[in-house]
Write a protein that holds these residues in place. Structure first.
Motif, short mmCIF file in Angstrom:
data_model
loop_
_atom_site.label_atom_id
_atom_site.label_comp_id
_atom_site.label_asym_id
_atom_site.label_seq_id
_atom_site.Cartn_x
_atom_site.Cartn_y
_atom_site.Cartn_z
N VAL A 1 0.85 -1.18 0.00
CA VAL A 1 0.00 0.00 0.00
C VAL A 1 0.89 1.24 0.00
O VAL A 1 1.85 1.31 0.75
N GLN B 1 2.14 4.85 0.91
CA GLN B 1 2.08 5.53 2.20
C GLN B 1 1.02 6.63 2.21
O GLN B 1 0.33 6.82 3.20
N ALA C 1 -2.24 4.94 2.57
CA ALA C 1 -2.41 4.45 3.94
C ALA C 1 -2.79 5.59 4.88
O ALA C 1 -3.66 5.43 5.74
N ARG D 1 -6.25 5.91 6.95
CA ARG D 1 -6.30 6.08 8.41
C ARG D 1 -7.22 7.24 8.78
O ARG D 1 -8.02 7.14 9.72
#
Length: 127
Positions: A69, A71, A74, A78
């Motif tokens: 994935v 960054q 990600a 989140r």
């Protein structure tokens, strides 16, 4: 020449010049801005073979995939996960409030129904 004397006596080195190797300190501010530019770019570094770039207050892997994935993806996931958790918490609180309101209304209905039945029985006895 002395038999046990100090035969090694090196020449003293001359003091070093403190002048910089760069001639940028001689330029005035406007010339330095033209030469160097105002946009220095984003800070980057290489750590353990992974290129990192500083964006929006966070170090993000630059065009690298970590664990399958990206960054940036990600980080976006989140943030979205946190938003959904907050929304879920709010909805659970609303459901709890609605269940309390339903319970209260049902209890009031049962009390009113009981009172109505008592009034009907009192009314039948009078007739």
């Amino acid at each position: 020449m002395p038999l046990f004397g100090n035969t090694f006596s090196p020449k003293k080195t001359p003091p070093r010049k403190s002048a910089s190797l760069s001639n940028l300190h001689n330029l005035d501010r406007s010339t330095r801005e033209v030469e160097l530019g105002l946009d220095y770019g984003t800070p980057t570094m290489n750590l353990a073979g992974q290129n990192l770039k500083f964006e929006n207050g966070h170090w993000i892997a630059e065009a690298g995939i970590s664990g399958g994935v990206d960054q940036r993806e990600a980080l976006r996931l989140r943030k979205r996960n946190q938003q959904l958790e907050e929304e879920n918490s709010l909805l659970q609180m609303k459901v709890d409030i609605l269940l309390d309101m339903y319970s209260e209304t049902t209890a009031e209905f049962q009390i009113m129904k009981k009172e109505l039945n008592e009034l009907k029985s009192v009314n039948r006895r009078r007739k």
